[in-house]
Design an enzyme around this catalytic site. Structure first.
Site, short mmCIF file in Angstrom:
data_model
loop_
_atom_site.label_atom_id
_atom_site.label_comp_id
_atom_site.label_asym_id
_atom_site.label_seq_id
_atom_site.Cartn_x
_atom_site.Cartn_y
_atom_site.Cartn_z
N CYS A 37 -13.57 -8.23 -26.75
CA CYS A 37 -13.28 -7.27 -28.14
C CYS A 37 -12.62 -6.05 -27.71
CB CYS A 37 -14.75 -6.93 -28.42
SG CYS A 37 -16.17 -8.40 -28.88
N MET A 38 -12.67 -5.26 -26.48
CA MET A 38 -12.15 -3.96 -26.49
C MET A 38 -10.69 -4.14 -26.01
SD MET A 38 -15.17 -1.96 -24.25
CE MET A 38 -15.09 -2.93 -22.83
#
Length: 411
Positions: free
Chosen positions: A401-402
């Site tokens: 996600c990051m």
């Protein structure tokens, strides 16, 4: 030299990746705004920054260049003097329409140097930072006394995966689902428009943020040079997937199969990559909660049709068989998050045990807190690089996600 973009796989060696270091926007969360801003808790800024820096170092140690969203936006603006355009658009998208207020906020932002202006846009602007003397009835009556922010913070920005997706040699700049995140992809649009390393013929845009339907990058997995998997989820609609498929089939000749995988429309499983990620050429992590007791699920495969203007759609229920077929693999290994245990699996999925980021085939970055899933990955021959996660995980997103990969080296 123009920057190279090429993503044909989830697992090819990662060479360049876009991150956003958590900043003041995280500290501008308060209990009364957490739900609207899609957080369940308030991270402690010094520690979340330390953990994010450790993530960046792990990426560099494994051969990847790390570039930062906030720095690229500032460079893009300085390269083309796009400050006023971005300020006007972000004020509009922040729902500020009263002329006196718009002018005051515009003057406030434009009085800063570029870096401070970008950081302030991302962090949010408190109402008490400006001495607004407007006599507009809208300002005097419609504004709530508890409105602490004139421009709301964007604490989800450190999840760069969602705002855009590199697909092959092009990019989808995504329209986000929830109000709290809609402005985020404006920064990627600004980079693509103004940054000398991004703009031009070398970066075709497959889909832009002005689409009517929503799609987020956490739902998009590049399984191979001709196959995508996209989650039909809380954040991504079937219509959006069909629109992206139509664009890709019309504008390029690589991606020819798109697997639209239906997952539960709940916060815990907000994107496909929170329940399903690729860790090797024939191996995936999976949260058992997305399959029936007989391991069946609903999957639609989209392909170009022989009939002009149409898309061929077929329905499938066996994920393993479908993956073997489209990836031309004799076997597929689905590694269950938390070992499939009724306690460990939902606990570690909540803390993104399935949200792995492959930096090369069979090598993944994960959160250290998901020790059951990590041990199981190792038992299945996967090298696991663990990063600290006590504060990073509070936003409900993991290493994949990051990160927004820009370039992977095709093997």
């Amino acid at each position: 030299m123009p920057r190279l973009f090429n993503i044909n796989s989830e697992i090819d060696p990662l060479k360049s990746v876009l991150l956003k270091r958590p900043g003041r926007e995280v500290e501008n969360l308060i209990p009364s705004t957490m739900e609207d801003l899609l957080f369940d808790d308030i991270p402690y800024l010094p520690i979340i920054q330390q953990e994010h820096d450790a993530f960046a170092e792990a990426l560099k140690d494994n051969g990847s260049e790390v570039v930062y969203l906030e720095e690229l936006v500032a460079e893009a603006l300085d390269a083309q003097q796009g400050h006023q355009t971005l300020v006007d658009q972000i004020i509009k998208e922040s729902g500020i329409y009263i002329k006196d207020v718009k002018d005051a906020l515009s003057d406030y932002l434009l009085s800063m140097n570029t870096k401070d202006m970008v950081d302030t846009m991302m962090a949010g602007v408190r109402t008490d930072k400006l001495d607004i003397q407007s006599r507009s009835l809208g300002w005097l009556t419609d504004r709530q006394d508890q409105d602490l922010f004139l421009m709301q913070p964007m604490p989800n920005l450190y999840y760069t995966r969602d705002i855009a997706s590199t697909l092959g040699k092009g990019m989808s700049i995504n329209k986000m689902t929830y109000e709290a995140r809609k402005r985020e992809s404006l920064f990627m649009e600004t980079i693509a428009r103004y940054h000398p390393d991004f703009k031009g013929d070398q970066l075709p845009i497959w889909r832009d943020r002005n689409s009517d339907t929503t799609i987020e990058g956490g739902d998009i997995l590049v399984l191979s040079e001709d196959v995508l998997a996209i989650g039909v989820s809380q954040r991504t609609s079937g219509r959006a997937i069909e629109e992206l498929a139509r664009s890709l089939f019309d504008k390029q000749n690589k991606f020819r199969k798109i697997l639209a995988i239906e997952i539960p429309h709940v916060r815990a499983m907000m994107h496909l990559d929170t329940v399903f990620t690729m860790v090797d050429k024939d191996a995936f992590t999976i949260h058992p909660g997305i399959q029936d007791l007989d391991q069946k699920m609903s999957i639609y495969m989209l392909e170009p049709s022989k009939v002009e203007g149409q898309i061929k759609v077929s329905h499938h229920t066996d994920l393993t068989d479908l993956l073997k077929d489209v990836l031309n693999m004799p076997e597929i290994n689905l590694i269950p998050c938390g070992g499939g245990d009724p306690i460990a699996a939902p606990r570690e999925q909540w803390n993104d045990g399935s949200n792995t980021l492959a930096v090369k085939p069979g090598v993944v970055i994960t959160y250290n807190r998901n020790y059951v899933s990590n041990d199981l990955l190792r038992k299945n021959g996967i090298k696991v690089v663990e990063i600290p996660s006590s504060e990073l995980s509070r936003g409900r997103g993991g290493p994949r996600c990051m990160s927004m990969p820009l370039l992977r080296e095709s093997e």
